[in-house]
Design an enzyme around this catalytic site. Structure first.
Site, mmCIF file in Angstrom:
data_model
loop_
_atom_site.group_PDB
_atom_site.id
_atom_site.type_symbol
_atom_site.label_atom_id
_atom_site.label_comp_id
_atom_site.label_asym_id
_atom_site.label_seq_id
_atom_site.Cartn_x
_atom_site.Cartn_y
_atom_site.Cartn_z
ATOM 1 N N GLU A 52 2.626 5.119 -3.898
ATOM 2 C CA GLU A 52 2.647 6.104 -5.009
ATOM 3 C C GLU A 52 4.022 6.761 -5.139
ATOM 4 O OE1 GLU A 52 0.242 5.869 -2.643
ATOM 5 O OE2 GLU A 52 -1.004 4.713 -4.030
ATOM 6 N N ASP A 110 -8.967 4.248 -1.765
ATOM 7 C CA ASP A 110 -9.895 4.622 -0.692
ATOM 8 C C ASP A 110 -11.195 5.231 -1.225
ATOM 9 O OD1 ASP A 110 -7.880 3.704 0.850
ATOM 10 O OD2 ASP A 110 -7.204 5.679 1.534
ATOM 11 N N ASP A 157 0.852 -1.192 0.000
ATOM 12 C CA ASP A 157 0.000 0.000 0.000
ATOM 13 C C ASP A 157 0.896 1.254 0.000
ATOM 14 O OD1 ASP A 157 -2.229 1.604 0.256
ATOM 15 O OD2 ASP A 157 -2.374 1.344 2.429
HETATM 16 C C1 GLC Z 1 -4.533 3.453 3.057
HETATM 17 C C2 GLC Z 1 -5.095 2.286 2.255
HETATM 18 C C3 GLC Z 1 -6.159 1.587 3.068
HETATM 19 C C4 GLC Z 1 -5.566 1.125 4.390
HETATM 20 C C5 GLC Z 1 -4.979 2.310 5.144
HETATM 21 C C6 GLC Z 1 -4.253 1.889 6.414
HETATM 22 O O1 GLC Z 1 -5.479 4.420 3.242
HETATM 23 O O2 GLC Z 1 -5.594 2.719 1.022
HETATM 24 O O3 GLC Z 1 -6.674 0.497 2.349
HETATM 25 O O4 GLC Z 1 -6.543 0.523 5.177
HETATM 26 O O5 GLC Z 1 -4.048 2.985 4.315
HETATM 27 O O6 GLC Z 1 -3.232 1.008 6.150
#
Ligand code: GLC
Length: 715
Positions: A291, A366, A288
């Site tokens: 980017e 998100d 995650d």
């Molecule tokens: C980011 C991700 C989300 C995750 C969060 C905490 O917002 O997109 O899916 O739950 O981080 O890790």
């Protein structure tokens, strides 16, 4: 002419960019371009390629987390594609600023693009897949249902969740651990207070048929004596600023450093870091924030001057920003392939670039628990599919905010058709199939059970998608390119080659309006032929504001729905392989394999393998091809071909002939008569006819290649 430069400019340089202008024709429609909000057809828009962590996005926000500078241009006579093979910041102007040209451009002074020939959209996608690389087959469990939440904060909570899923008999294959499982958000660690014996937990879950997936972010806590930080510093693995010093930004753990995934030695090191988690039995990994997100910067990402290795051709973040996430996913995928050489890795990534599908599945970041976001996910995933990202999904139920029970159920009824099917949410009230009371629990269970019943079909169609580059979840324009209006059908889709899904996307809906392309279509559940209804004025028509008229090619349908409805249709002659409901994908192989046969003439397929290892690449699989032919008074299923390893052949079959008009006078296997029996007594060599539903079920032992199952009915 298929395509051509715009005569007055063609290729041009101006300011800090180079651009190319193509002629724009009245009938041109634009698809692909990766993960985007807004309508399916991107004509009339300007789109940027610059990966962005953008939690509060709306359907019109652009860009989002991924960049796929590939456009599929479709018009009445042909299709072509253009792939801008450059990770730098770039844009596509699809007839917004000019009536006669569409254009694209990139920062810098060189232009490197591929023209991808058709003539059909399917051929363009096949060629594009060959260029950017194929999707590997995921482990079968990854096609099951996944449950995730930012906020499962302890082993006890996870155990309870596992117990509830099994006790309430809601199928599920994977439980996910978000950043809460880490010690102070330090990647590759466990919070031992919350998860005192992680290995034991993971093994326990595994025994109950759950895989564990954990999150790993790129932001590494800057903290001497934290092993990952120390090792990374020693190995020169972290990105440096223009001043030559290790760049320090900010992410979940506070002050952070960022691995340079564009450097081969760093990718290798990163891949090795998964060893302990793999030994703990963790099955899959979720990359995650790649980017990469950097909370310390106004632009929310690393400064553009940060240096990057770029496989030896030193460069900077300005140039490599868009591939950072893909290189992280690559490091993870390659690391897992080394750690478990026989197994298929499963990686999920948020950021990506063209070709990311070689390493990871993708989710769309998100979103929010709102009806607009439920609807938005459909064209978004369709365009990801048209960008060759086959294995994709959105957070089912919505990530941010809180939604209603109805929204959750409707989202699940759509999400069972996402290639990647995961519920996820950010804190707030519980969001899972069991948390909305008994009525919704029943509805939710039924939706997930449908996915598990469809699994042999889903797996077969996934394998076909991976081999051809054609998406699994795809817009009608790929299979039915001839009708111009089909381009606007953006809230319904083909699910593989045989089924069309039109899930309910409106709050309080009583009717679902959609179109069916030319040919006969059957209600998947009941096998009844779909007939047109008066379309005008009944309920919201999502497909277009205009009431639709039936044409030779299109059938407008207003389908009455209840909360229980999952509108799903099969082509005439479709043969869909199914299995009895399972609680998880390892529960047992499809036994019997159920072949649901719809009236008409058609073909069907089933692909089987061990579902876990890479030995399918060496021929350890089985493929069956069937043909169906039913006319008045007769229905027939033929196992035309079987190719591959016989050890994967189903041990038994049930052939379900749908829409059989009259009760059978004879049912035969290879000319030998089978015996009729009661529904409850269906055993190999017998058949039962359900006159009310018009379904004939024929139970059979293992079948040999060439077998013919036939039924004659009374006139
Ligand atoms: C980011 C991700 C989300 C995750 C969060 C905490 O917002 O997109 O899916 O739950 O981080 O890790």
């Amino acid at each position: 002419m298929v395509a051509g430069d715009e005569p007055s400019c063609g290729l041009s340089w101006g300011g800090a960019e180079v651009r190319s202008d193509f002629q724009l024709h009245a009938g041109d429609h634009f698809f692909g371009l990766g993960e985007r909000g807004g309508p399916l057809d991107k004509r009339g828009t300007v789109l940027l390629n610059w990966n962005q962590d953008i939690p509060d996005h709306e359907p019109w926000t652009d860009p989002l987390y991924q960049s796929h500078p590939f456009v599929l241009v479709v018009n009445e006579c042909s299709a072509y594609g253009v792939f801008l093979d450059d990770p730098r910041r770039s844009w596509f102007d699809l007839g917004k600023t000019s009536l006669s040209a569409w254009s694209f451009g990139v920062e810098g002074n060189e232009l490197n693009y591929y023209f991808v020939a058709g003539p059909s959209a399917a051929e363009v996608l096949g060629r594009y897949a060959a260029l950017v690389g194929p999707t590997p087959l995921p482990p079968r469990w990854a096609l099951g249902y996944h449950q995730c939440r930012w906020g499962y904060k302890s082993a006890a909570r996870i155990r309870r969740l596992a117990r509830d899923f099994r006790r309430q008999r809601v199928p599920c294959d994977a439980l996910w651990l978000d950043i809460d499982h880490m010690d102070g958000y330090r990647c590759f660690t466990w919070n031992r207070r919350r998860f005192p014996q992680p290995r034991r937990l993971v093994q326990e879950l595994r025994r109950q048929g759950f895989r564990t997936v954990v999150i790993v972010d790129p932001g590494i806590k800057r903290e001497p004596r934290y092993a990952v930080y120390d090792e990374g510093t020693k190995g020169g693995h972290f990105c440096r600023g223009a001043d030559g010093k290790t760049y320090v930004g900010e992410a979940w753990p506070g002050r952070c450093v960022f691995p340079d995934f564009t450097r081969p030695a760093t990718r290798e090191w990163w891949g090795r870091l998964y060893r302990d988690l793999v030994e703990d039995g963790v099955a899959g990994f979720w990359n995650d924030m790649n980017e990469p997100a950097d909370f310390s910067q106004p632009e929310h990402t690393l400064p553009l001057s940060v240096r990057m290795h770029n496989d030896g051709e030193l460069s900077d973040h300005r140039r490599l920003h868009n591939v950072y996430g893909m290189q992280m996913a690559r490091a993870t995928f390659e690391g897992l392939s080394r750690l478990r050489p026989k197994e298929r890795p499963f990686v999920l990534t948020r950021a990506g670039f063209a070709g990311v599908q070689r390493y990871a599945a993708v989710w769309t970041g998100d979103n929010q628990s709102r009806w607009e976001h439920l609807r938005m996910s459909v064209p978004m995933l369709l365009n990801l599919g048209l960008s060759n990202v086959i294995f994709c999904g959105a957070d089912i139920g919505g990530f941010g905010r809180t939604g209603s029970a109805e929204l959750f159920t409707r989202w699940l009824q759509l999400g069972i058709f996402y290639p990647f099917c995961r519920v996820h949410t950010a804190g707030g009230p519980e969001q899972d199939p069991l948390s909305y009371g008994p009525k919704h629990e029943r509805l939710n269970r039924r939706a997930i059970e449908l996915r598990y019943r469809l699994l042999p079909y889903l797996y077969t169609e996934f394998e076909h998608a991976a081999a051809t580059g054609l998406p699994l979840m795809r817009p009608l324009l790929l299979d039915f390119p001839r009708h111009p209006a089909v381009h606007r059908a953006e809230y319904e889709f083909m699910f593989g080659r045989q089924l069309l899904a039109a899930p309910v996307l409106e709050e309080g809906a009583r009717v679902r309006s959609f179109i069916l392309p030319a040919g006969d279509w059957y209600d998947f559940a009941r096998g009844a032929l779909v007939r047109p209804r008066a379309a005008a004025g009944k309920g919201a028509n999502l497909w277009t504001a205009e009431p639709q008229k039936a044409t030779a090619d299109l059938l407008p349908v207003d389908w009455p729905v209840t909360l229980n409805s999952i509108p799903l249709f099969a082509r005439g002659g479709a043969i869909v392989p199914l299995q009895p409901v399972r609680q998880h994908t390892d529960d047992s192989p499809p036994d019997p394999l159920i072949l649901r046969v719809f009236p008409g003439t058609g073909r069907g397929w089933c692909y089987l393998d061990d579902g876990a290892t890479i030995s399918y690449r060496e021929g350890a699989y089985l493929r069956e091809e069937y043909a169906a032919d039913s006319r008045r008074g007769q229905a027939r299923l033929h196992l035309v071909r079987r190719q591959g390893e016989p050890c994967f052949a189903p041990r038994s079959y049930v052939v379900e002939f749908m829409g059989v008009g009259n009760s059978p006078s004879a049912v035969m296997l290879d000319g030998a008569r089978l015996r009729p029996c009661r529904a409850a007594g269906l055993q190999a060599g017998s058949w039962h006819f359900d006159g009310r539903r018009r379904v004939l079920r024929v139970a059979l032992d293992a079948l040999g290649s060439g077998a013919v199952v036939e039924c004659r009915t009374r006139r």
